[in-house]
Motif scaffolding. Structure first.
Motif, PDB file in Angstrom:
ATOM      1  N   GLU A  18       1.679   1.903  -3.527  1.00  0.00           N
ATOM      2  CA  GLU A  18       0.556   2.443  -4.282  1.00  0.00           C
ATOM      3  C   GLU A  18       0.303   3.916  -3.962  1.00  0.00           C
ATOM      4  O   GLU A  18      -0.161   4.676  -4.806  1.00  0.00           O
ATOM      5  N   LEU A  19       0.624   4.322  -2.725  1.00  0.00           N
ATOM      6  CA  LEU A  19       0.445   5.713  -2.325  1.00  0.00           C
ATOM      7  C   LEU A  19       1.600   6.609  -2.786  1.00  0.00           C
ATOM      8  O   LEU A  19       1.561   7.830  -2.585  1.00  0.00           O
TER       9      LEU A  19
ATOM     10  N   TYR B 171      -7.311   1.948  -3.863  1.00  0.00           N
ATOM     11  CA  TYR B 171      -7.237   1.028  -2.733  1.00  0.00           C
ATOM     12  C   TYR B 171      -7.946  -0.268  -3.104  1.00  0.00           C
ATOM     13  O   TYR B 171      -9.158  -0.291  -3.330  1.00  0.00           O
TER      14      TYR B 171
ATOM     15  N   ARG C 252      -3.761   7.492   6.245  1.00  0.00           N
ATOM     16  CA  ARG C 252      -4.878   8.404   5.982  1.00  0.00           C
ATOM     17  C   ARG C 252      -5.315   9.148   7.237  1.00  0.00           C
ATOM     18  O   ARG C 252      -5.710  10.315   7.181  1.00  0.00           O
TER      19      ARG C 252
ATOM     20  N   ARG D  28       0.830  -1.213   0.000  1.00  0.00           N
ATOM     21  CA  ARG D  28       0.000   0.000   0.000  1.00  0.00           C
ATOM     22  C   ARG D  28       0.863   1.261   0.000  1.00  0.00           C
ATOM     23  O   ARG D  28       0.513   2.252  -0.663  1.00  0.00           O
TER      24      ARG D  28
ATOM     25  N   PRO E  25     -10.811   2.583   6.377  1.00  0.00           N
ATOM     26  CA  PRO E  25     -10.904   1.970   5.048  1.00  0.00           C
ATOM     27  C   PRO E  25     -12.276   1.327   4.852  1.00  0.00           C
ATOM     28  O   PRO E  25     -12.957   0.986   5.835  1.00  0.00           O
TER      29      PRO E  25
ATOM     30  N   GLU F  94      -2.936   1.653   5.085  1.00  0.00           N
ATOM     31  CA  GLU F  94      -3.857   2.630   4.505  1.00  0.00           C
ATOM     32  C   GLU F  94      -4.542   3.443   5.597  1.00  0.00           C
ATOM     33  O   GLU F  94      -4.598   4.677   5.545  1.00  0.00           O
TER      34      GLU F  94
ATOM     35  N   PRO G  52      -2.502   8.654  -6.060  1.00  0.00           N
ATOM     36  CA  PRO G  52      -2.299   7.298  -5.546  1.00  0.00           C
ATOM     37  C   PRO G  52      -3.066   6.275  -6.373  1.00  0.00           C
ATOM     38  O   PRO G  52      -4.095   6.592  -6.982  1.00  0.00           O
TER      39      PRO G  52
ATOM     40  N   TYR H 145      -1.795  -4.392   4.649  1.00  0.00           N
ATOM     41  CA  TYR H 145      -2.244  -3.448   3.613  1.00  0.00           C
ATOM     42  C   TYR H 145      -3.337  -2.535   4.168  1.00  0.00           C
ATOM     43  O   TYR H 145      -3.287  -1.301   4.023  1.00  0.00           O
TER      44      TYR H 145
END
Length: 413
Positions: free
Chosen positions: A56-57, A383, A369, A53, A325, A365, A380, A361
């Motif tokens: 990905e961010l 998710y 956040r 994650r 999330p 996140e 990003p 993961y």
């Protein structure tokens, strides 16, 4: 991106004026450090999900340092090996390049063969046989990189515990050593797998690793005199979690932002059993209070603004964060099953691997956040739970019902 070497602490921790107890003033701190805790394959797979994650961010590409311990060192060495050219942004192939090969690595029992080798009659009086075999296994199956081949940025710091002086020992691209014994600069071309073995040779399963460096080669340490030289001559290294299971020591003073992923053991209530149980319990309580104090100090420092960043642990749940999330495991499942998965290095099943990766993961996140919203995260990637088929809680309970059990002496194969 900051100069990665500048956010790793190079000063003696016994400096005057109280600075050993406080981070540097905010204007003097720079860069972003990721700390990966110990905890065997359980922690390593939990961190794998967090790394996915963070990639990905766009945060993985912006790291200036990765400080790791034990299970965290296993996955950080894998990451360094798979990403020899550090990415400038999110990887399009994280699953095939990083995640899938690491799950394959953790699907095989790593710790039993070195233990059995130690039991062979001709090795009875060679106390380091097990840890040397562990180092060879890492070199063969995890990475053939040498310390001198680690990337310049981010700075990878593999942490072990210096048993002679009772302090943190670091392996880096530019140096190895401790602030008491001194440092060898530049670092020798040691196999990275050997450093990971020192970081993850958890007692009493593995004996400590002899360092084998002449006292005169280590420079700039706080310790002096004949007693220091005698201590260095016999210096051995054990699991980094013995001193600092979060990997904070090299980076907390100088980094501007700290991201801490904790996949370590939980401490659970247990009825009294026997004298042998009590002896073990005394040690467990001491370790638990040290880790608890580090966590409380870290989170309090985030709350007061002394430090920037966030912490997530494998005993946490997504519902504790706002904004939370869209998906996450329930508190009951985390408390009763996921956080109880063994901290071992035997073979982990597909279910164990993918549930732990999902959990890391989700929490990375949630924590970023909620508590690190000031980090710029341009464009990003969406998710997406890595393994949605393992979000079904009855299925997870059934598959992980025995995952807390250590199968001694051979473990799972």
């Amino acid at each position: 991106m900051a100069d990665a070497g500048r956010i790793v602490d190079t000063e003696p921790q016994g400096d005057e004026g109280g600075s050993k107890y406080r981070p540097r003033p905010k204007p003097e701190r720079e860069g972003m450090a990721l700390c990966l805790s110990g905890g065997g394959f359980r922690a390593a797979l939990f961190h794998l999900g967090a790394l996915r994650r963070l990639d990905e961010l766009g945060i993985l590409a912006r790291l200036d340092a990765v400080s790791s311990v034990s299970g965290g060192s296993i996955v950080s060495a894998h990451l360094a090996d798979r990403l020899r050219l550090w990415p400038a942004g999110p990887l399009p192939d994280f699953e095939t390049r990083v995640a899938a090969p690491f799950r394959a690595f953790t699907a095989r029992n790593l710790r039993t063969a070195p233990i059995l080798k130690r039991l062979l009659p001709w090795n009875w009086f060679r106390s380091s046989t097990g840890v040397e075999a562990l180092a060879a296994a890492y070199e063969d199956r995890l990475t053939r990189l040498r310390l001198t081949e680690l990337p310049e940025s981010p700075a990878f710091v593999v942490n072990a515990t210096d048993m002679a002086f009772g302090v943190n020992w670091v392996f880096e691209r530019r140096r190895i050593g401790s602030y008491q014994a001194g440092y060898l600069r530049p670092a020798p071309p040691w196999p990275l797998g050997r450093a990971v073995a020192a970081s993850s040779c958890f007692p009493p399963v593995f004996n400590p690793l002899p360092i084998g460096i002449p006292p005169g080669d280590l420079k700039g340490g706080k310790a002096r005199g004949a007693l220091r030289d005698e201590a260095v001559n016999g210096l051995r290294l054990t699991d980094g979690g013995t001193y600092d299971n979060l990997g904070l020591e090299p980076v907390w003073k100088r980094a501007k932002v700290l991201l801490v992923s904790d996949g370590g053991s939980t401490f659970d209530a247990s009825p009294d059993r026997s004298l042998i149980w009590r002896l073990s319990r005394y040690t467990d309580i001491l370790g638990n209070q040290v880790n608890a104090m580090r966590k409380r100090w870290l989170i309090a420092s985030f709350d007061t603004g002394d430090l920037e960043g966030t912490y997530w642990g494998n005993a946490s749940v997504a519902s504790h964060y706002e904004p939370r999330p869209p998906e996450g495991y329930s508190e009951a499942l985390v408390d009763e099953v996921i956080s109880e998965v063994r901290t071992d290095m035997d073979a982990f099943s597909e279910a164990e691997q993918k549930v732990l990766e999902n959990h890391g993961y989700i929490l990375a996140e949630a924590a970023v956040r909620c508590h690190a919203a000031s980090l710029p995260v341009p464009n990003p990637l969406p998710y997406r739970i890595p393994h949605p088929e393992w979000m079904d809680e009855p299925k997870v309970r059934a598959a992980l019902r025995d995952s807390h059990k250590r199968k001694l002496p051979l473990g799972r194969r």
